[in-house]
Design an enzyme around this catalytic site. Structure first.
Site, PDB file in Angstrom:
ATOM      1  N   SER A   1       0.742  -1.315  -0.109  1.00  0.00           N
ATOM      2  CA  SER A   1      -0.156   0.047   0.048  1.00  0.00           C
ATOM      3  C   SER A   1       0.768   1.162   0.219  1.00  0.00           C
ATOM      4  O   SER A   1       0.619   2.254  -0.651  1.00  0.00           O
ATOM      5  CB  SER A   1      -0.813  -0.124   1.141  1.00  0.00           C
ATOM      6  OG  SER A   1      -1.862  -1.173   1.258  1.00  0.00           O
TER       7      SER A   1
ATOM      8  N   ARG B   1       1.600   4.370  -3.169  1.00  0.00           N
ATOM      9  CA  ARG B   1       1.406   5.636  -2.545  1.00  0.00           C
ATOM     10  C   ARG B   1       2.580   6.682  -2.637  1.00  0.00           C
ATOM     11  O   ARG B   1       2.604   7.695  -3.186  1.00  0.00           O
ATOM     12  CB  ARG B   1       0.827   6.029  -1.316  1.00  0.00           C
ATOM     13  CG  ARG B   1      -0.717   5.475  -1.024  1.00  0.00           C
ATOM     14  CD  ARG B   1      -0.958   5.020   0.295  1.00  0.00           C
ATOM     15  NE  ARG B   1      -2.300   4.926   0.440  1.00  0.00           N
ATOM     16  CZ  ARG B   1      -2.930   3.537  -0.042  1.00  0.00           C
ATOM     17  NH1 ARG B   1      -2.329   2.726  -0.476  1.00  0.00           N
ATOM     18  NH2 ARG B   1      -4.341   3.511   0.222  1.00  0.00           N
TER      19      ARG B   1
ATOM     20  N   GLY C   1      -5.919  -3.463  -8.093  1.00  0.00           N
ATOM     21  CA  GLY C   1      -6.833  -2.746  -7.807  1.00  0.00           C
ATOM     22  C   GLY C   1      -6.389  -1.283  -7.062  1.00  0.00           C
ATOM     23  O   GLY C   1      -7.031  -0.349  -7.411  1.00  0.00           O
TER      24      GLY C   1
ATOM     25  N   ARG D   1     -13.503  -6.438 -11.234  1.00  0.00           N
ATOM     26  CA  ARG D   1     -13.721  -5.761  -9.906  1.00  0.00           C
ATOM     27  C   ARG D   1     -14.304  -4.397 -10.063  1.00  0.00           C
ATOM     28  O   ARG D   1     -14.379  -3.763 -11.127  1.00  0.00           O
ATOM     29  CB  ARG D   1     -12.277  -5.689  -9.511  1.00  0.00           C
ATOM     30  CG  ARG D   1     -11.563  -6.901  -9.232  1.00  0.00           C
ATOM     31  CD  ARG D   1     -10.291  -6.560  -8.522  1.00  0.00           C
ATOM     32  NE  ARG D   1     -10.390  -6.126  -6.901  1.00  0.00           N
ATOM     33  CZ  ARG D   1      -9.475  -5.874  -6.335  1.00  0.00           C
ATOM     34  NH1 ARG D   1      -8.298  -6.133  -6.659  1.00  0.00           N
ATOM     35  NH2 ARG D   1      -9.785  -5.381  -5.002  1.00  0.00           N
TER      36      ARG D   1
ATOM     37  N   SER E   1     -13.364   1.868   2.357  1.00  0.00           N
ATOM     38  CA  SER E   1     -12.348   1.280   1.515  1.00  0.00           C
ATOM     39  C   SER E   1     -11.330   2.439   1.283  1.00  0.00           C
ATOM     40  O   SER E   1     -11.487   3.744   1.016  1.00  0.00           O
ATOM     41  CB  SER E   1     -12.890   1.088   0.373  1.00  0.00           C
ATOM     42  OG  SER E   1     -12.091   1.016  -0.929  1.00  0.00           O
TER      43      SER E   1
ATOM     44  N   GLN F   1      -8.985   2.569  -0.626  1.00  0.00           N
ATOM     45  CA  GLN F   1      -8.835   2.923  -2.256  1.00  0.00           C
ATOM     46  C   GLN F   1      -9.612   3.841  -2.751  1.00  0.00           C
ATOM     47  O   GLN F   1      -9.406   4.760  -3.213  1.00  0.00           O
ATOM     48  CB  GLN F   1      -8.837   1.672  -3.007  1.00  0.00           C
ATOM     49  CG  GLN F   1      -7.780   0.631  -2.500  1.00  0.00           C
ATOM     50  CD  GLN F   1      -7.976  -0.766  -3.477  1.00  0.00           C
ATOM     51  OE1 GLN F   1      -8.986  -0.831  -4.226  1.00  0.00           O
ATOM     52  NE2 GLN F   1      -7.382  -1.688  -3.094  1.00  0.00           N
TER      53      GLN F   1
ATOM     54  N   ASP G   1      -7.219  -7.842   4.237  1.00  0.00           N
ATOM     55  CA  ASP G   1      -6.424  -8.749   3.364  1.00  0.00           C
ATOM     56  C   ASP G   1      -5.966 -10.022   4.076  1.00  0.00           C
ATOM     57  O   ASP G   1      -5.478 -10.826   3.416  1.00  0.00           O
ATOM     58  CB  ASP G   1      -5.130  -8.103   2.955  1.00  0.00           C
ATOM     59  CG  ASP G   1      -5.598  -6.856   1.802  1.00  0.00           C
ATOM     60  OD1 ASP G   1      -7.007  -6.965   1.037  1.00  0.00           O
ATOM     61  OD2 ASP G   1      -4.719  -6.135   1.543  1.00  0.00           O
TER      62      ASP G   1
ATOM     63  N   ARG H   1     -13.074 -13.938  -2.633  1.00  0.00           N
ATOM     64  CA  ARG H   1     -11.964 -14.490  -1.507  1.00  0.00           C
ATOM     65  C   ARG H   1     -12.772 -15.357  -0.602  1.00  0.00           C
ATOM     66  O   ARG H   1     -12.476 -16.546  -0.098  1.00  0.00           O
ATOM     67  CB  ARG H   1     -11.274 -13.799  -0.799  1.00  0.00           C
ATOM     68  CG  ARG H   1     -10.008 -13.312  -1.307  1.00  0.00           C
ATOM     69  CD  ARG H   1      -9.018 -12.482  -0.682  1.00  0.00           C
ATOM     70  NE  ARG H   1      -8.043 -12.303  -1.560  1.00  0.00           N
ATOM     71  CZ  ARG H   1      -7.038 -11.150  -1.250  1.00  0.00           C
ATOM     72  NH1 ARG H   1      -7.312 -10.373  -0.240  1.00  0.00           N
ATOM     73  NH2 ARG H   1      -6.150 -10.873  -2.123  1.00  0.00           N
TER      74      ARG H   1
HETATM   75  C1  S3P Z   1      -5.618  -1.077  -0.138  1.00  0.00           C
HETATM   76  C2  S3P Z   1      -6.915  -1.223   0.423  1.00  0.00           C
HETATM   77  C3  S3P Z   1      -7.571  -2.303   0.461  1.00  0.00           C
HETATM   78  C4  S3P Z   1      -6.869  -3.547   0.454  1.00  0.00           C
HETATM   79  C5  S3P Z   1      -6.087  -3.591  -0.808  1.00  0.00           C
HETATM   80  C6  S3P Z   1      -5.061  -2.423  -0.587  1.00  0.00           C
HETATM   81  C7  S3P Z   1      -4.762   0.152  -0.215  1.00  0.00           C
HETATM   82  O1  S3P Z   1      -8.778  -2.285  -0.389  1.00  0.00           O
HETATM   83  O2  S3P Z   1      -7.609  -4.695   0.299  1.00  0.00           O
HETATM   84  O3  S3P Z   1      -5.366  -4.822  -0.891  1.00  0.00           O
HETATM   85  O4  S3P Z   1      -3.760  -0.018  -0.336  1.00  0.00           O
HETATM   86  O5  S3P Z   1      -5.614   1.348  -0.048  1.00  0.00           O
HETATM   87  P1  S3P Z   1     -10.107  -1.602  -0.044  1.00  0.00           P
HETATM   88  O6  S3P Z   1      -9.622   0.002   0.088  1.00  0.00           O
HETATM   89  O7  S3P Z   1     -10.885  -1.560  -1.327  1.00  0.00           O
HETATM   90  O8  S3P Z   1     -10.784  -2.369   1.128  1.00  0.00           O
END
Ligand code: S3P
Length: 452
Positions: A32, A36, A104, A132, A177, A179, A330, A361
C-alpha cells in the site's frame, strides 16, 4: 522432494510437511505504501528517494503508469528508487493504455490522481482486475468533474477525461475502503478548497500520512458513528522528501501463521509496519492465544514499525467483530488457515468486501478449506471455520484464481497439514511477495514444484 528450484514463477507448486520453522527474516516493503510513494512522489516537486519499495508486479505496474504520466522513476544501483515528480497539475497524457495488471490499488489511486488533470487516460488490467467494481471510485470522481466511460457494470477497461478545473467534494463513502478514500483525496489535491471523505469505519491511513510527509495539510477526526472524516486542502505544493518503506504486515502474516501452526517453531520477522489500522490480524491472533512478541518499536517514514518474534502456539477459536474487518481486510485467507488449526469455531463477521477482491475470496477460502477436509460455512457475510485442534487433512489441489493471497495461504496450510497441498498457479504470488518461496523454504518450509 527437491525444494531448490521452486520459485513463484513455477506453476504449480506443492507444499508438504515441514519441520519446525526457525530463523530471522525480512519481508518485502509494504504494498500500500509503495503505490502511494510512487504516486505522491510523482506529484511532488523534486526528487524523492524511496528505500524499501516493494518490487512486486502490482507496484511495478504503478511505476510504469506514473512514468507514462510523465514522472521520472528509476531504480538506483543501491536498490533504492528515485522518483522525479512533476508537481500537482503536471501529469501528462499517456500515449498508451495504462495496464495495471492485477492491481486494484494502483488502478483506483491513479484514477483519482488523473481525474483532476486535463488529460485523457485509458485503464485496463488482467482478467481478475477487469471483474472488479470501479463505480465506487468513478461515481465520486465524476462529481468532481471527471468524465468517465466504463464497461457495463462499471468495469475496466475504462476511459477518464480529467477535469481541467476539478471541483472539491464532500463525500460519504458507503464502504470503508482506503482505495476509494485515497482516490478522492488524490483528486482533491488538484481541486481548490477542501475535499472531505467521511468513511463508515476507519480504513488504512497511509495516503493521509504520506500526503503530510510531502507537505499537504490533511486533517482526520472521529465521527460520532465510529467512522472518520478526512479533509485535504487542495492545490498544495508537494515537496520531494525521502522515505523508508516498512515491511508489509500483510506479507509477514504468512510466515507468522506458519510459525504459529508448526509445532516447536520460533521465528523473527524484522522491520514490520504495525500501523493500528493494519494490525487487526495480530490482535485477532493474540486473542486466539498466539505468542507474538513485539520489540524495537520505532517510527520510520511516518509509520510505526517493530520486530516480531513468533512462537508456535496452541490456538483457540474466537469471534472476530465486523468493525475489525478494515484493519485486516487482506488477512482473512491466512486467518482462516490459522482457524483451521485452532480448537473451536472461529467466526468472522462483516466479510462482504471479500467478494470483490482479487478473487471472490469468501468462496475461494471456503472451497479450499472444505477440499482440505475442514468444516467451513458461509452465512451471509460471516465465515465460520470449525477447527478441532487436530492437524487438518490437506491433500487438495487449490485453484489460486489469480489471487496471490489465496495461493500463499494454502501453501502455508500444506506445511502443517497431514498431506501436501498443491496450488495450480504460483505466478500470482509475485504481485505482492517476490521471493516468498525462497523465504519460506529458508525458514524450514518444503515448497517445491508439483509434478502431476
Ligand atoms: C488497499 C486497500 C484495501 C486492500 C488492498 C490495498 C490500499 O482495499 O484490500 O489490498 O492500499 O488502499 P479496499 O480499500 O478496497 O478495502
Amino acid at each position: 522432494m527437491s525444494t531448490k528450484s521452486a520459485t513463484e514463477t513455477s506453476t504449480p507448486l506443492s507444499s508438504g510437511s515441514a519441520g519446525p520453522l526457525s530463523g530471522r527474516c525480512r519481508v518485502p516493503g509494504d504494498k500500500s505504501i509503495s503505490h502511494r510513494a510512487l504516486i505522491l512522489g510523482g506529484l511532488a516537486v523534486g526528487r524523492t528517494r524511496v528505500a524499501g519499495l516493494l518490487e512486486g508486479e502490482d507496484v511495478l505496474c504503478t511505476a510504469a503508469a506514473m512514468r507514462a504520466l510523465g514522472a521520472g522513476i528509476i531504480r538506483d544501483n543501491d536498490g533504492a528508487w528515485s522518483v522525479s515528480g512533476v508537481g500537482i497539475g503536471g501529469l501528462q497524457e499517456p500515449e498508451a493504455i495504462l495496464d495495471l495488471g492485477n492491481s486494484g490499488t494502483g488502478t483506483r489511486l491513479l484514477m483519482g490522481a488523473v481525474a483532476g488533470h486535463d488529460l485523457t487516460a485509458f485503464f485496463s488490467g488482467d482478467a481478475s482486475l477487469r471483474k472488479r467494481p470501479m463505480a465506487r471510485v468513478t461515481e465520486p470522481l465524476k462529481r468532481m468533474g471527471a468524465r468517465i466511460t466504463a464497461r457495463a457494470g462499471g468495469k475496466l477497461p475504462l476511459a477518464i477525461i480529467g477535469a481541467a478545473e476539478p471541483l472539491p467534494l464532500t463525500y460519504a463513502t458507503p464502504v470503508a475502503s482506503a482505495q476509494v478514500k485515497s482516490a478522492i483525496l488524490l483528486a482533491g489535491l488538484s481541486a481548490p478548497g477542501e475535499t472531505t471523505v467521511i468513511e463508515p469505519l476507519a480504513s488504512r491511513d497511509h495516503t493521509e500520512n504520506l500526503m503530510r510527509h510531502f507537505g499537504a495539510t490533511v486533517t482526520s477526526t472521529a465521527t460520532n458513528e465510529g467512522g472518520r472524516r478526512i479533509t485535504v486542502i487542495g492545490q498544495p505544493e508537494l515537496r520531494a522528501r525521502d522515505l523508508v518503506i516498512p515491511g508489509d504486515p500483510s506479507s509477514a502474516a504468512f510466515p507468522a501463521v506458519a510459525a504459529l501452526v508448526l509445532p516447536n517453531s520460533a521465528i523473527e520477522i524484522t522491520g514490520i509496519g504495525i500501523n493500528p489500522l493494519r494490525a487487526g490480524l495480530f490482535t485477532t491472533l493474540s486473542e486466539m492465544g498466539a505468542d507474538i512478541q513485539l520489540s524495537n518499536r520505532r517510527i520510520e517514514g511516518g509509520e510505526p514499525v517493530a520486530d516480531l518474534v513468533i512462537s508456535a502456539s496452541a490456538l483457540r477459536g474466537v469471534t472476530v467483530p465486523a468493525e475489525r474487518a478494515p484493519s485486516m481486510i487482506d488477512e482473512y485467507p491466512i486467518l482462516a488457515v490459522a482457524a483451521a488449526f485452532a480448537n473451536g469455531p472461529t467466526i468472522m463477521h462483516g466479510l462482504a468486501e471479500l467478494r470483490v477482491k482479487e478473487s471472490d475470496r469468501l468462496a475461494a477460502i471456503a472451497q479450499g478449506l472444505a477440499d482440505c477436509g475442514i468444516e467451513v460455512a458461509i452465512e451471509g457475510d460471516t465465515l465460520i471455520v470449525r477447527g478441532t485442534g487436530e492437524r487438518p487433512e490437506g491433500g487438495a489441489a487449490v485453484a489460486a484464481a489469480l489471487d496471490h493471497r489465496i495461493a500463499m495461504s494454502f501453501l502455508v496450510l500444506g506445511m502443517a497439514a497431514r498431506r501436501p497441498v498443491t496450488i495450480d498457479d504460483a505466478a500470482t504470488i509475485a504481485t505482492s511477495f517476490p521471493g516468498f518461496v525462497a523465504l519460506m523454504n529458508g525458514l524450514g518450509a518444503a515448497i517445491a514444484e508439483a509434478h502431476p
